[in-house]
Motif scaffolding. Sequence first.
Motif, short mmCIF file in Angstrom:
data_model
loop_
_atom_site.label_atom_id
_atom_site.label_comp_id
_atom_site.label_asym_id
_atom_site.label_seq_id
_atom_site.Cartn_x
_atom_site.Cartn_y
_atom_site.Cartn_z
N ARG A 79 6.99 29.04 2.36
CA ARG A 79 7.72 28.55 3.54
C ARG A 79 8.38 27.20 3.24
O ARG A 79 9.49 26.94 3.70
N THR B 5 11.09 27.43 6.21
CA THR B 5 10.78 28.18 7.43
C THR B 5 9.44 27.75 8.00
O THR B 5 8.54 27.33 7.27
N SER B 6 9.34 27.88 9.29
CA SER B 6 8.07 27.61 9.96
C SER B 6 7.18 28.85 9.86
O SER B 6 7.64 29.93 9.48
N ALA B 7 5.92 28.69 10.22
CA ALA B 7 5.00 29.83 10.21
C ALA B 7 5.50 30.92 11.15
O ALA B 7 5.43 32.12 10.82
N GLU B 8 6.03 30.52 12.28
CA GLU B 8 6.54 31.49 13.25
C GLU B 8 7.77 32.22 12.71
O GLU B 8 7.89 33.44 12.85
N GLU B 9 8.68 31.48 12.10
CA GLU B 9 9.87 32.11 11.52
C GLU B 9 9.50 33.06 10.39
O GLU B 9 10.05 34.16 10.29
#
Length: 127
Positions: A33, A38-42
């Motif tokens: 990530r 990117t975020s964990a959610e993305e």
Amino acid sequence: MLTVGLVLAGLAALLHVYIFFMESIAWTRPSTRAVFGTSAEEAEATKELAFNQGFYNLFLAVVTGIGIVLTTADKDEVGPALVLAGVGSMLAAAIVLVAANPSRASAATKQGLVPLLAVVAVVIGLQ
């Protein structure tokens, strides 16, 4: 010069195998990530897309590798054609990346510089 091109193509293929690993296997890991920003959610939301995209990178590496093997086995037509198809596609993907989002120029350079050099060296080597 052909040998230089094949070595560069091999390095480009190895890079794309690593990209496959990051996208298809390690996409949600914090280290991956961080590379892709990117975020964990993305990462979780795009996991399926990244998985598929990773395999595209793997297939480009495989085509390039087969081309290298065939070129070194004196298959002087099909081998270089596969090498150029593989690294040419890698280069084209890097161009698309920067054209779609100029802020990704650094990533596109990392992805596309070695394939560009491989294309040039192979083409010169075939003259």
